[in-house]
Scaffold this active site. Structure first.
Site, PDB file in Angstrom:
ATOM      1  N   GLY A  97     -20.832   6.513   0.191  1.00 51.86           N
ATOM      2  CA  GLY A  97     -19.931   6.913  -0.887  1.00 51.86           C
ATOM      3  C   GLY A  97     -19.918   5.874  -1.983  1.00 51.86           C
ATOM      4  O   GLY A  97     -20.937   5.224  -2.272  1.00 51.86           O
ATOM      5  N   GLY A 126     -22.029   5.317   5.760  1.00 50.15           N
ATOM      6  CA  GLY A 126     -21.191   5.768   4.641  1.00 50.15           C
ATOM      7  C   GLY A 126     -21.875   5.480   3.319  1.00 50.15           C
ATOM      8  O   GLY A 126     -22.080   4.313   2.967  1.00 50.15           O
ATOM      9  N   VAL A 137     -18.536   2.874  -2.212  1.00 53.03           N
ATOM     10  CA  VAL A 137     -18.834   1.504  -1.809  1.00 53.03           C
ATOM     11  C   VAL A 137     -20.227   1.421  -1.164  1.00 53.03           C
ATOM     12  O   VAL A 137     -21.085   0.644  -1.609  1.00 53.03           O
ATOM     13  CB  VAL A 137     -17.756   0.970  -0.833  1.00 53.03           C
ATOM     14  CG1 VAL A 137     -18.149  -0.381  -0.284  1.00 53.03           C
ATOM     15  CG2 VAL A 137     -16.411   0.885  -1.540  1.00 53.03           C
ATOM     16  N   LYS A 155       0.869  -1.183   0.000  1.00 46.63           N
ATOM     17  CA  LYS A 155       0.000   0.000   0.000  1.00 46.63           C
ATOM     18  C   LYS A 155       0.898   1.223   0.000  1.00 46.63           C
ATOM     19  O   LYS A 155       2.022   1.186   0.513  1.00 46.63           O
ATOM     20  CB  LYS A 155      -0.849   0.008   1.274  1.00 46.63           C
ATOM     21  CG  LYS A 155      -2.070   0.870   1.199  1.00 46.63           C
ATOM     22  CD  LYS A 155      -3.277   0.104   0.688  1.00 46.63           C
ATOM     23  CE  LYS A 155      -4.498   0.978   0.608  1.00 46.63           C
ATOM     24  NZ  LYS A 155      -5.677   0.244   0.131  1.00 46.63           N
TER      25      LYS A 155
HETATM   26  P1  NAD Z   1     -15.833   7.293  -0.342  1.00 45.81           P
HETATM   27  O1  NAD Z   1     -14.982   8.418   0.042  1.00 45.81           O
HETATM   28  O2  NAD Z   1     -16.419   7.234  -1.709  1.00 45.81           O
HETATM   29  O3  NAD Z   1     -17.085   7.188   0.661  1.00 45.81           O
HETATM   30  C1  NAD Z   1     -16.971   7.267   2.040  1.00 45.81           C
HETATM   31  C2  NAD Z   1     -18.254   7.899   2.559  1.00 45.81           C
HETATM   32  O4  NAD Z   1     -18.256   7.810   3.979  1.00 45.81           O
HETATM   33  C3  NAD Z   1     -18.396   9.376   2.197  1.00 45.81           C
HETATM   34  O5  NAD Z   1     -19.693   9.613   1.693  1.00 45.81           O
HETATM   35  C4  NAD Z   1     -18.168  10.089   3.550  1.00 45.81           C
HETATM   36  O6  NAD Z   1     -18.895  11.310   3.654  1.00 45.81           O
HETATM   37  C5  NAD Z   1     -18.694   9.060   4.513  1.00 45.81           C
HETATM   38  N1  NAD Z   1     -18.204   9.171   5.889  1.00 45.81           N
HETATM   39  C6  NAD Z   1     -16.979   9.523   6.330  1.00 45.81           C
HETATM   40  N2  NAD Z   1     -16.947   9.499   7.684  1.00 45.81           N
HETATM   41  C7  NAD Z   1     -18.167   9.071   8.087  1.00 45.81           C
HETATM   42  C8  NAD Z   1     -18.758   8.816   9.348  1.00 45.81           C
HETATM   43  N3  NAD Z   1     -18.078   9.003  10.477  1.00 45.81           N
HETATM   44  N4  NAD Z   1     -20.051   8.412   9.397  1.00 45.81           N
HETATM   45  C9  NAD Z   1     -20.760   8.238   8.252  1.00 45.81           C
HETATM   46  N5  NAD Z   1     -20.249   8.459   7.030  1.00 45.81           N
HETATM   47  C10 NAD Z   1     -18.979   8.869   6.948  1.00 45.81           C
HETATM   48  O7  NAD Z   1     -14.968   5.982  -0.010  1.00 45.81           O
HETATM   49  P2  NAD Z   1     -15.247   4.502  -0.522  1.00 45.81           P
HETATM   50  O8  NAD Z   1     -14.392   4.227  -1.699  1.00 45.81           O
HETATM   51  O9  NAD Z   1     -16.708   4.264  -0.572  1.00 45.81           O
HETATM   52  O10 NAD Z   1     -14.602   3.668   0.686  1.00 45.81           O
HETATM   53  C11 NAD Z   1     -15.307   3.460   1.904  1.00 45.81           C
HETATM   54  C12 NAD Z   1     -14.511   2.504   2.781  1.00 45.81           C
HETATM   55  O11 NAD Z   1     -14.317   1.276   2.107  1.00 45.81           O
HETATM   56  C13 NAD Z   1     -13.107   2.997   3.158  1.00 45.81           C
HETATM   57  O12 NAD Z   1     -12.814   2.529   4.466  1.00 45.81           O
HETATM   58  C14 NAD Z   1     -12.207   2.295   2.164  1.00 45.81           C
HETATM   59  O13 NAD Z   1     -10.895   2.125   2.667  1.00 45.81           O
HETATM   60  C15 NAD Z   1     -12.927   0.958   2.056  1.00 45.81           C
HETATM   61  N6  NAD Z   1     -12.664   0.238   0.813  1.00 45.81           N
HETATM   62  C16 NAD Z   1     -12.929   0.810  -0.385  1.00 45.81           C
HETATM   63  C17 NAD Z   1     -12.692   0.092  -1.545  1.00 45.81           C
HETATM   64  C18 NAD Z   1     -13.016   0.661  -2.895  1.00 45.81           C
HETATM   65  O14 NAD Z   1     -12.980  -0.104  -3.872  1.00 45.81           O
HETATM   66  N7  NAD Z   1     -13.367   1.925  -3.017  1.00 45.81           N
HETATM   67  C19 NAD Z   1     -12.163  -1.205  -1.481  1.00 45.81           C
HETATM   68  C20 NAD Z   1     -11.915  -1.777  -0.229  1.00 45.81           C
HETATM   69  C21 NAD Z   1     -12.173  -1.034   0.918  1.00 45.81           C
END
Ligand code: NAD
Length: 353
Positions: free
Chosen positions: A184, A182, A186, A81
């Site tokens: 976002g 969350g 995912v 990473k």
């Molecule tokens: P993203 O930034 O698109 O979405 C994250 C969302 O969470 C945002 O809408 C943000 O406003 C919200 N958020 C942040 N803090 C919060 C809280 N305290 N309470 C409620 N909502 C909150 O990110 P993503 O790509 O959707 O990733 C989300 C998680 O999944 C992360 O932990 C990331 O490491 C993990 N992840 C993502 C992927 C991927 O393919 N994108 C793969 C594996 C793991």
């Protein structure tokens, strides 16, 4: 330095590089935990860290997680990473991306990067102008690659259904209460898939407007971020931050299952025992959230081999996530050990640790 080596997150990383490029202002850490199964694959996080020690901690924890994730997804990839330390304005420039691409190239294929928090497909294109060892590049329709988020969501959707079948004995999501933290890339993707199946959804996001909008569109209910973890539900699905399953977080839970995509959900390994003691079925994060890396590493391997990169192959591999989860849960029941401990032991055996 002594404190650094004694960090529990150090965990015998094979290589950790701190990169600084004066001309572009890039400062980055590239951590390779294990290349036992192949090149270390894992995304790059672009983030402002008030304390740089947290950047190192993040890189180490996340790269170990990638070793476990890739091994448990049967990928011929090790785990690594990178984090790019942004200034407090979050400034990210083309020349920083190029300098980062040069740093990846200098690792000679031992590290393969992709998107993580704060990164886009366009960033990967800029990095790709300096190195082949990058994935998550824009893909043609029908091909693997591109934004890993929707594929991560697909794997979580399959994993939630497997957990519901196991714990609640239901083969349909109709009426199953799911609280999503969350909304976002995912969490939003998981929400859309579950809405189609008739799940009863409660959504929360620190961007409360986003949660409310999604609840309106898909027919769920939005709650404040503070209410999310205590929402009475069948499945709590964390898709925002890590380390939310700590003493206080677990005490709030009113659910039968925890299954979501956030990385490093357990604040400490013993929190897995607390979930187990409460009879909550836990889907180990790095197993259920492997869909994105399955997609982009397949893209990388196809490009390297010059073979076709059919998206249906990715879908087939993502559909195998429930099988791995059921293996973990079965062993957890048999041995009365928490699911996270069982998963860690399986992953460690696969990477020869
Ligand atoms: P993203 O930034 O698109 O979405 C994250 C969302 O969470 C945002 O809408 C943000 O406003 C919200 N958020 C942040 N803090 C919060 C809280 N305290 N309470 C409620 N909502 C909150 O990110 P993503 O790509 O959707 O990733 C989300 C998680 O999944 C992360 O932990 C990331 O490491 C993990 N992840 C993502 C992927 C991927 O393919 N994108 C793969 C594996 C793991």
């Amino acid at each position: 330095m002594a404190a650094f080596w004694s960090e529990p997150d150090w965990d015998e990383h094979e290589r950790v590089e701190v990169v600084h490029d004066r001309a572009s202002g890039l400062t980055a850490i590239i951590a390779l935990h294990s290349t036992h199964l192949g090149p270390a694959a894992g995304g790059t996080r672009f983030w402002h860290y008030a304390d740089p020690a947290n950047a190192m901690r993040d890189a180490l924890r996340l790269s170990r997680g990638m070793s476990y994730k890739n091994a448990m997804a049967n990928l011929p990839m090790g785990g690594g990473k990178a984090v790019v330390l942004l200034d407090k304005d979050g400034r990210k420039t083309e020349s920083m991306l190029h300098a980062f691409g040069d740093a990846v190239e200098a690792m000679d294929g031992r590290y393969v990067t992709a998107e993580d928090v704060g990164a886009t497909e366009t960033d990967m294109v800029a990095i790709h102008s300096r190195t082949q060892h990058v994935c998550g590049l824009p893909a043609d329709a029908g091909d693997a690659g591109g934004d890993p988020g929707p594929f991560t969501a697909m794997g979580i959707y399959h994993g939630i259904k497997a957990a519901v079948a196991r714990k609640l004995g239901k083969d349909s999501m109709q009426g199953v209460r799911v609280a999503i933290q969350g909304c976002g890339s995912v969490g939003g993707g998981v929400t859309k898939l579950l809405a189609k199946d008739g799940a009863r959804l409660t959504l929360s996001d620190i961007d409360e407007k986003r949660a409310a909008q999604m609840a309106d569109e898909l027919g769920g209910k939005a709650v404040s971020p503070e209410q999310a973890m205590g929402t009475p539900c069948d499945v709590f699905s964390p898709n925002a931050l890590g380390a939310i399953l700590d003493d206080a977080g677990i005490a709030q839970l009113d659910c039968a299952i925890v299954a979501g995509g956030a990385n490093n959900q357990l604040a400490r390994p013993e929190h897995g025992q607390m979930l187990h003691d409460r009879g909550i079925l836990y889907a180990p994060d790095y197993v259920i959230n492997a869909g994105g890396i399955i997609n982009v590493s397949y893209e990388y391997l196809c490009r390297r081999e010059g073979t076709p990169c059919d998206i249906n192959e990715v879908r087939k591999r993502i559909a195998q996530i429930p099988g791995r989860l059921n293996e973990i849960w079965a062993e957890s029941e048999k041995s009365s050990r928490p699911a996270n401990e069982v998963a860690d032991a399986m992953a460690q055996a696969l990477i020869g640790r």
